[in-house]
Design a protein around this motif. Structure first.
Motif, mmCIF file in Angstrom:
data_model
loop_
_atom_site.group_PDB
_atom_site.id
_atom_site.type_symbol
_atom_site.label_atom_id
_atom_site.label_comp_id
_atom_site.label_asym_id
_atom_site.label_seq_id
_atom_site.Cartn_x
_atom_site.Cartn_y
_atom_site.Cartn_z
ATOM 1 N N MET A 1 106.453 101.853 92.791
ATOM 2 C CA MET A 1 106.626 103.292 92.812
ATOM 3 C C MET A 1 108.112 103.625 92.831
ATOM 4 N N ALA A 2 108.457 104.840 92.340
ATOM 5 C CA ALA A 2 109.859 105.245 92.318
ATOM 6 C C ALA A 2 109.944 106.760 92.246
ATOM 7 N N TRP A 3 110.868 107.320 93.032
ATOM 8 C CA TRP A 3 111.219 108.740 92.951
ATOM 9 C C TRP A 3 112.462 108.885 92.088
ATOM 10 N N ARG A 9 110.402 114.080 89.903
ATOM 11 C CA ARG A 9 109.427 113.182 89.304
ATOM 12 C C ARG A 9 109.132 112.010 90.231
ATOM 13 N N PHE A 10 107.884 111.601 90.208
ATOM 14 C CA PHE A 10 107.440 110.459 91.000
ATOM 15 C C PHE A 10 106.603 109.571 90.094
ATOM 16 N N ALA A 11 107.015 108.308 89.951
ATOM 17 C CA ALA A 11 106.347 107.373 89.032
ATOM 18 C C ALA A 11 105.583 106.313 89.818
ATOM 19 N N VAL A 12 104.363 106.036 89.370
ATOM 20 C CA VAL A 12 103.514 105.011 89.983
ATOM 21 C C VAL A 12 102.994 104.106 88.876
ATOM 22 N N ALA A 266 103.725 99.021 98.460
ATOM 23 C CA ALA A 266 104.938 99.675 97.956
ATOM 24 C C ALA A 266 105.250 100.900 98.808
ATOM 25 N N LEU A 267 106.538 101.192 98.963
ATOM 26 C CA LEU A 267 107.008 102.383 99.668
ATOM 27 C C LEU A 267 108.097 103.037 98.830
#
Length: 523
Positions: A1-3, A9-12, A266-267
């Motif tokens: 995951m990533a901001w 935007r937030f990607a998973v 994931a965090l």
């Protein structure tokens, strides 16, 4: 995951190797499938192990176990076409990935190396499987954790701190949960122990849960944007550590326990610090609000204290937000909104924070508190004027240095004039001028860029209004006898105009204002 850096935007990435894109409210807005390094091996021949947004939030780097790092251009708007703009083939599987700066992508490989793109440079020799990597806030350095417990630090720019780089410490087990906070480095793994290391690798604290039968191994960790909180994920549980500046130690917060959550894989912490997302082994993504407290100010603004040194100020009517943060990690005591609800003022123990909500320009300057006796004036859109104990201090919005400071007893803003780059001049990059009263009959002018006086004007009557023109080369002032004057040639030492104007009769009670039309008429 990533901001993304913009927090919009937030990607998973799922186990099916599909990237889902969400907005900051958690609504899914887009998705795309990742690609294998070689199509002949099929789409199921790899696993995504690392993902990071570019600093401008328009690209997404993805590291895969089929020995490749892809960079996707995802565009600025939802629904823009997703295009692979870079492909970097590696010698072994990618295990972790960071994008700390515009032209730097850092990743770990299964053979133990940590490398930097776009030109591949090996940072560290082979120690075993690279398990984790963490970037320092601001993109100045990285940490890497290896299978033999080695923790390695590398600086892109240590800013003269003198801290060493290379092998920093050896953790008792592989540090799969690795976090770089503002004051120390925290590592955890399968031995159920959380260890905090100092800046040079010495152990400063240990939290031991090895005798807790309900605790499982720690799998991942995330640091808050302020660097003052750390969340560690294990099985059905999130543990929180908060840094106490007064004790100079980590304090354990109440853990968040959720039954049937299973292993946290994931965090990802939102860049403004307001939310943290946790991904689970079973494919769930849990989103948590992170704040110490929330307050409503004047029924117009919502203030969310996401950490001791970070406050999010949200305008309830427009929805716009400003993140007020102490760059030095000092605890913010109180936030005020002044100047027709446009300007922010906040105190810490050693600094003063100022901000313009409309332009999102924030400043933090060294400041010794005087019990809140300061008077703030926001008449100038570029600079804040602060009067305190006979001293005038100027702070330019967006700058972390005091622009200038002079002694004066006249606190009326009509007796002070500041001009900050208000008109472009040929051959002049920075033009910052100040005019103020030394005494009731004497005006001083200062070049704030060079920090020297440019002239002194003495008058035979009391002065009750003054103002510089846009370039700071002309000065207009009015005395108590209602006469408007421009300084005579003999006492005006600036490089600007040297014309002398005859006194102009001004009707009693007329409010004087210096604007472009008056400026041009004088020229």
């Amino acid at each position: 995951m990533a901001w993304s850096a913009s927090s919009a935007r937030f990607a998973v990435c799922t186990a099916e190797r599909v990237v889902l894109l969400y907005d900051e409210q958690g609504e899914r807005r887009d998705k795309f499938s990742t690609k294998p390094a070689d199509a002949k091996y099929g789409r199921k021949s790899y696993v995504v192990k690392g993902m990071a947004f570019s600093p401008d939030s328009t690209k997404l780097a993805i590291g895969q176990t089929d020995n490749v790092v892809y960079v996707y251009r995802i565009g600025e708007e939802w629904g823009d076409k997703k295009v692979i703009c870079n492909k970097f083939i590696q010698t072994s599987a990618v295990t972790c990935l960071l994008w700390p700066a515009e032209n730097i992508i850092v990743f770990g490989l299964a053979e133990g190396k940590v490398e930097k793109l776009v030109v591949c440079v090996t940072f560290f020799p082979l120690w075993g499987l690279s398990g984790s990597a963490r970037g320092w806030a601001g993109g100045r350095g990285i940490l890497s954790g290896h299978a033999d417990g080695t923790i390695v630090r590398f600086f892109f720019d240590d800013e003269g701190s003198g801290e060493s780089q290379g092998k920093l410490a050896v953790h008792p087990c592989p540090p799969y949960a690795l976090a770089w906070a503002s004051s120390s480095i925290v590592a955890a793994g399968c031995d159920k122990k959380i260890v905090a290391y100092g800046r040079e690798g010495s152990v400063i604290q240990t939290f031991d849960y090895s005798r807790d039968s309900s605790e499982k191994e720690f799998t991942t960790a995330a640091t808050s944007p302020s660097g003052q909180s750390i969340v560690l994920g294990s099985y059905d549980r999130l543990r929180v550590l908060n840094w106490s500046p007064r004790r100079s130690a980590w304090e354990e917060g109440k853990p968040k326990e959720i039954a049937h959550l299973y292993t946290i894989t994931a965090l990802a912490w939102k860049r403004d610090g307001s939310r943290i997302c946790a991904g689970t082994l079973c494919g769930g993504v849990e989103q948590f609000d992170c704040c110490l407290r929330k307050t409503i100010y004047k029924n117009k603004f919502e203030m969310t204290y996401v950490g001791p040194s970070q406050v999010i100020v949200k305008n309830l009517s427009t929805g716009t937000r400003v993140v007020l943060k102490s760059q030095y990690g000092y605890e913010i005591d109180e936030v005020k909104i002044l100047g027709k609800d446009r300007y922010l003022v906040a105190y810490t123990s050693d600094t003063l924070l100022l901000g313009d909500v409309s332009s999102n320009k924030l400043s933090e300057v060294a400041w010794q508190g005087s019990g809140g006796n300061e008077k703030f004036f926001f008449d100038n859109e570029n600079v804040c004027m602060i009067f305190n104990a006979g001293e005038l201090t100027l702070v330019e919005y967006g700058s972390n240095d005091i622009l200038g400071s002079v002694r004066t007893e006249f606190v009326n803003p009509h007796l002070v004039s500041v001009r900050i780059n208000e008109r472009q001049q040929r051959g002049v990059d920075e033009n910052k001028r100040l005019a103020y009263l030394i005494d009731i009959k004497t005006i001083a002018t200062v070049d704030l860029v060079g920090g020297y006086n440019t002239g002194t004007i003495s008058h035979d009557s009391k002065i009750d209004w003054l103002e510089l023109n846009e370039t700071g080369h002309k000065l207009l002032f009015r005395d108590k006898k209602m006469r408007v004057r421009q300084p005579p040639q003999a006492t005006w030492q600036d490089e600007g105009s040297r014309e002398t104007l005859e006194p102009l009769p001004v009707p009693k009670g007329l409010q004087m204002s210096w604007r472009g039309a008056l400026d041009k008429s004088l020229e």
